[in-house]
Design a protein around this motif. Structure first.
Motif, PDB file in Angstrom:
ATOM      1  N   LYS A   1     -16.122 -15.900  65.905  1.00 45.83           N
ATOM      2  CA  LYS A   1     -16.603 -16.302  64.577  1.00 45.83           C
ATOM      3  C   LYS A   1     -17.799 -17.237  64.670  1.00 45.83           C
ATOM      4  O   LYS A   1     -18.776 -17.074  63.941  1.00 45.83           O
ATOM      5  CB  LYS A   1     -15.480 -16.975  63.792  1.00 45.83           C
ATOM      6  N   SER A   2     -17.726 -18.205  65.568  1.00 48.63           N
ATOM      7  CA  SER A   2     -18.805 -19.196  65.645  1.00 48.63           C
ATOM      8  C   SER A   2     -20.090 -18.625  66.232  1.00 48.63           C
ATOM      9  O   SER A   2     -21.172 -19.146  65.972  1.00 48.63           O
ATOM     10  CB  SER A   2     -18.351 -20.417  66.442  1.00 48.63           C
ATOM     11  N   THR A   3     -19.993 -17.548  66.989  1.00 51.18           N
ATOM     12  CA  THR A   3     -21.186 -16.952  67.607  1.00 51.18           C
ATOM     13  C   THR A   3     -21.589 -15.643  66.942  1.00 51.18           C
ATOM     14  O   THR A   3     -22.617 -15.071  67.302  1.00 51.18           O
ATOM     15  CB  THR A   3     -20.943 -16.678  69.103  1.00 51.18           C
ATOM     16  N   GLN A   4     -20.769 -15.172  66.034  1.00 51.34           N
ATOM     17  CA  GLN A   4     -20.989 -13.897  65.361  1.00 51.34           C
ATOM     18  C   GLN A   4     -21.109 -12.742  66.348  1.00 51.34           C
ATOM     19  O   GLN A   4     -21.936 -11.845  66.194  1.00 51.34           O
ATOM     20  CB  GLN A   4     -22.205 -13.973  64.438  1.00 51.34           C
ATOM     21  N   ARG A   5     -20.279 -12.799  67.362  1.00 55.05           N
ATOM     22  CA  ARG A   5     -20.180 -11.703  68.331  1.00 55.05           C
ATOM     23  C   ARG A   5     -18.770 -11.133  68.229  1.00 55.05           C
ATOM     24  O   ARG A   5     -17.839 -11.835  67.846  1.00 55.05           O
ATOM     25  CB  ARG A   5     -20.411 -12.202  69.760  1.00 55.05           C
ATOM     26  N   PRO A   6     -18.600  -9.882  68.625  1.00 55.28           N
ATOM     27  CA  PRO A   6     -17.250  -9.316  68.586  1.00 55.28           C
ATOM     28  C   PRO A   6     -16.355  -9.929  69.665  1.00 55.28           C
ATOM     29  O   PRO A   6     -16.837 -10.359  70.724  1.00 55.28           O
ATOM     30  CB  PRO A   6     -17.472  -7.821  68.842  1.00 55.28           C
ATOM     31  N   LYS A   7     -15.078  -9.965  69.392  1.00 58.24           N
ATOM     32  CA  LYS A   7     -14.124 -10.500  70.378  1.00 58.24           C
ATOM     33  C   LYS A   7     -14.209  -9.727  71.685  1.00 58.24           C
ATOM     34  O   LYS A   7     -14.100 -10.303  72.764  1.00 58.24           O
ATOM     35  CB  LYS A   7     -12.700 -10.439  69.816  1.00 58.24           C
ATOM     36  N   SER A   8     -14.441  -8.427  71.583  1.00 56.92           N
ATOM     37  CA  SER A   8     -14.502  -7.593  72.789  1.00 56.92           C
ATOM     38  C   SER A   8     -15.628  -8.031  73.721  1.00 56.92           C
ATOM     39  O   SER A   8     -15.523  -7.883  74.939  1.00 56.92           O
ATOM     40  CB  SER A   8     -14.670  -6.125  72.420  1.00 56.92           C
ATOM     41  N   PHE A   9     -16.708  -8.591  73.168  1.00 55.90           N
ATOM     42  CA  PHE A   9     -17.809  -9.072  74.001  1.00 55.90           C
ATOM     43  C   PHE A   9     -17.310 -10.131  74.985  1.00 55.90           C
ATOM     44  O   PHE A   9     -17.599 -10.077  76.183  1.00 55.90           O
ATOM     45  CB  PHE A   9     -18.927  -9.651  73.128  1.00 55.90           C
ATOM     46  N   PHE A  10     -16.560 -11.097  74.469  1.00 54.63           N
ATOM     47  CA  PHE A  10     -16.089 -12.194  75.319  1.00 54.63           C
ATOM     48  C   PHE A  10     -15.019 -11.729  76.300  1.00 54.63           C
ATOM     49  O   PHE A  10     -14.975 -12.198  77.441  1.00 54.63           O
ATOM     50  CB  PHE A  10     -15.584 -13.348  74.449  1.00 54.63           C
ATOM     51  N   ILE A  11     -14.195 -10.818  75.871  1.00 56.82           N
ATOM     52  CA  ILE A  11     -13.165 -10.290  76.771  1.00 56.82           C
ATOM     53  C   ILE A  11     -13.813  -9.515  77.912  1.00 56.82           C
ATOM     54  O   ILE A  11     -13.445  -9.688  79.083  1.00 56.82           O
ATOM     55  CB  ILE A  11     -12.159  -9.430  75.986  1.00 56.82           C
ATOM     56  N   LYS A  12     -14.815  -8.685  77.600  1.00 56.10           N
ATOM     57  CA  LYS A  12     -15.515  -7.935  78.647  1.00 56.10           C
ATOM     58  C   LYS A  12     -16.248  -8.867  79.604  1.00 56.10           C
ATOM     59  O   LYS A  12     -16.230  -8.661  80.819  1.00 56.10           O
ATOM     60  CB  LYS A  12     -16.507  -6.951  78.030  1.00 56.10           C
ATOM     61  N   GLU A  13     -16.927  -9.883  79.048  1.00 53.29           N
ATOM     62  CA  GLU A  13     -17.645 -10.835  79.885  1.00 53.29           C
ATOM     63  C   GLU A  13     -16.687 -11.579  80.825  1.00 53.29           C
ATOM     64  O   GLU A  13     -16.973 -11.746  82.006  1.00 53.29           O
ATOM     65  CB  GLU A  13     -18.398 -11.846  79.019  1.00 53.29           C
ATOM     66  N   ALA A  14     -15.579 -12.037  80.268  1.00 55.36           N
ATOM     67  CA  ALA A  14     -14.610 -12.779  81.079  1.00 55.36           C
ATOM     68  C   ALA A  14     -14.042 -11.896  82.183  1.00 55.36           C
ATOM     69  O   ALA A  14     -13.919 -12.325  83.333  1.00 55.36           O
ATOM     70  CB  ALA A  14     -13.488 -13.313  80.187  1.00 55.36           C
TER      71      ALA A  14
ATOM     72  N   PRO B   1      -1.605 -14.220  74.821  1.00 55.90           N
ATOM     73  CA  PRO B   1      -0.901 -15.331  74.184  1.00 55.90           C
ATOM     74  C   PRO B   1      -1.660 -15.742  72.921  1.00 55.90           C
ATOM     75  O   PRO B   1      -2.894 -15.663  72.865  1.00 55.90           O
ATOM     76  CB  PRO B   1      -0.942 -16.442  75.236  1.00 55.90           C
ATOM     77  N   LYS B   2      -0.940 -16.150  71.915  1.00 54.75           N
ATOM     78  CA  LYS B   2      -1.535 -16.492  70.622  1.00 54.75           C
ATOM     79  C   LYS B   2      -2.647 -17.536  70.774  1.00 54.75           C
ATOM     80  O   LYS B   2      -3.696 -17.429  70.135  1.00 54.75           O
ATOM     81  CB  LYS B   2      -0.445 -16.995  69.664  1.00 54.75           C
ATOM     82  N   GLU B   3      -2.439 -18.524  71.607  1.00 59.46           N
ATOM     83  CA  GLU B   3      -3.446 -19.574  71.801  1.00 59.46           C
ATOM     84  C   GLU B   3      -4.751 -18.995  72.343  1.00 59.46           C
ATOM     85  O   GLU B   3      -5.835 -19.344  71.887  1.00 59.46           O
ATOM     86  CB  GLU B   3      -2.909 -20.655  72.732  1.00 59.46           C
ATOM     87  N   MET B   4      -4.639 -18.089  73.305  1.00 64.11           N
ATOM     88  CA  MET B   4      -5.823 -17.459  73.878  1.00 64.11           C
ATOM     89  C   MET B   4      -6.518 -16.576  72.831  1.00 64.11           C
ATOM     90  O   MET B   4      -7.739 -16.572  72.715  1.00 64.11           O
ATOM     91  CB  MET B   4      -5.445 -16.620  75.105  1.00 64.11           C
ATOM     92  N   GLU B   5      -5.727 -15.872  72.083  1.00 58.59           N
ATOM     93  CA  GLU B   5      -6.273 -15.038  71.022  1.00 58.59           C
ATOM     94  C   GLU B   5      -7.032 -15.893  69.997  1.00 58.59           C
ATOM     95  O   GLU B   5      -8.120 -15.522  69.542  1.00 58.59           O
ATOM     96  CB  GLU B   5      -5.147 -14.262  70.333  1.00 58.59           C
ATOM     97  N   ASN B   6      -6.474 -17.046  69.656  1.00 65.18           N
ATOM     98  CA  ASN B   6      -7.134 -17.953  68.714  1.00 65.18           C
ATOM     99  C   ASN B   6      -8.459 -18.467  69.270  1.00 65.18           C
ATOM    100  O   ASN B   6      -9.439 -18.576  68.536  1.00 65.18           O
ATOM    101  CB  ASN B   6      -6.224 -19.131  68.358  1.00 65.18           C
ATOM    102  N   HIS B   7      -8.489 -18.784  70.553  1.00 65.67           N
ATOM    103  CA  HIS B   7      -9.733 -19.242  71.178  1.00 65.67           C
ATOM    104  C   HIS B   7     -10.810 -18.164  71.076  1.00 65.67           C
ATOM    105  O   HIS B   7     -11.962 -18.452  70.730  1.00 65.67           O
ATOM    106  CB  HIS B   7      -9.509 -19.596  72.652  1.00 65.67           C
TER     107      HIS B   7
END
Length: 69
Positions: free
Chosen positions: A19-32, A7-13
């Protein structure tokens, strides 16, 4: 490789966090996903144990005594 639509909202989060942590989006998706899978494995393990006829449940008081609380 797995592709998913979020969902767009989740993608925005995820984008903002990346951006704020300078980590790739994939990092957070894998962690979650790793955390969720671990939780689900624990949940199904509890269900399996709950229905085990050979289980030997103990009271909270017995547990406290066993761990010296």
């Amino acid at each position: 490789m797995i592709s998913i639509r979020l969902p767009k909202e989740m993608e925005n989060h995820i984008e903002n966090l990346a951006k704020s942590t300078q980590r790739p989006k994939s990092f957070f998706i894998k962690e979650a996903l790793a955390n969720y899978l671990e939780d689900m494995e624990d949940y199904y393990d509890v269900l399996k144990r709950k229905n085990d006829k050979d289980r030997n449940p103990i009271s909270l008081e017995e547990l406290k005594r066993a761990i010296d609380l």
